[in-house]
Design a protein around this motif. Structure first.
Motif, short mmCIF file in Angstrom:
data_model
loop_
_atom_site.label_atom_id
_atom_site.label_comp_id
_atom_site.label_asym_id
_atom_site.label_seq_id
_atom_site.Cartn_x
_atom_site.Cartn_y
_atom_site.Cartn_z
N ARG A 1 19.54 19.82 34.28
CA ARG A 1 20.91 20.19 34.64
C ARG A 1 21.33 21.46 33.92
O ARG A 1 21.91 22.36 34.52
CB ARG A 1 21.87 19.04 34.32
N GLU B 1 22.19 24.99 35.64
CA GLU B 1 23.51 25.57 35.40
C GLU B 1 23.38 27.01 34.90
O GLU B 1 24.08 27.91 35.36
CB GLU B 1 24.26 24.74 34.37
N GLU C 1 24.87 19.19 39.02
CA GLU C 1 23.86 18.19 39.41
C GLU C 1 23.27 18.66 40.74
O GLU C 1 23.97 18.71 41.76
CB GLU C 1 24.49 16.82 39.55
#
Length: 224
Positions: free
Chosen positions: A55, A59, A90
């Motif tokens: 994640r 990101e 996500e």
């Protein structure tokens, strides 16, 4: 971090020649994080420390894409708004975004409202899922391109970092991702990603976080 370094140099302490500044308790840091306490916290606790979490890796790739043409501090100040807007990055959820989500995002003043970058984030979330099928995780894919220590400068100085807006590893990673359909993943963007996620340690010699990042890397097991 070149643009931020240039801005910080205007008010640097005598350590300016080394690209460092010191705070009130004489802690030396890379000069680019001087502007705000949030920026210093990011420098001290995140930047250059190795990351395996998918994640966070996803990101960071997305936010580096949004940074294009802006400063990282601008994006960092908006990071919580980005997380809220993009389902905390996500990949499975972002991959399902449709036209209504794009419209929502284009109306969200808390983020950078750039249609191409929003579309890129949704596209790249779908590409993350594809990578998992082949490599197991985005982390396993990325960390296989960690550069060899022998390819790095012997000393990480301000001059050495300024001379490396890209690297052989970031160029290779960019080419590989583009072949797989990723967008906004140029070699400069990906070198900044590699700096931030600890694939390279570009904390300058004399920075208090340099040895901490080195110790974190020594204890880190790259995902396979």
């Amino acid at each position: 971090m070149t643009s931020d370094t240039t801005a910080a140099e205007k008010t640097m302490s005598p350590e300016a020649t080394a690209g460092l500044f010191t705070d009130d308790v004489r802690t030396a840091r890379c000069a680019w994080c001087q502007a705000t306490p949030l920026y210093r916290h990011y420098h001290d606790s995140e930047w250059g420390f190795p990351v395996a979490d998918e994640r966070r890796l996803f990101e960071k790739i997305c936010l580096e894409g949004f940074q294009s043409g802006l400063s990282w501090l601008t994006i960092l100040n908006k990071r919580e708004a980005f997380r809220s807007a993009f389902a905390n990055f996500e990949a499975e959820q972002v991959a399902e975004f449709g036209e209504s989500d794009v419209k929502r995002l284009l109306g969200d003043a808390g983020i950078v409202r750039h249609a191409g970058k929003i579309a890129s984030t949704i596209n790249n979330a779908r590409r993350v899922i594809e990578l998992r099928r082949e490599f197991g995780s985005l982390g396993a894919f990325v960390w296989r391109l960690e550069p060899e220590a022998t390819s790095r400068p012997k000393r990480i100085t301000q001059e050495a970092v300024r001379a490396m807006p890209t690297s052989a590893a970031s160029i290779a990673l960019s080419k590989d991702l583009k072949k797989r359909g990723w967008t906004f993943v140029g070699p400069t963007t990906l070198y900044a990603f590699m700096q931030a996620m600890g694939l390279v340690n570009d904390h300058l010699e004399g920075c208090a976080s340099r040895q901490k990042a080195l110790a974190a890397r020594a204890a880190f097991k790259p995902p396979r």
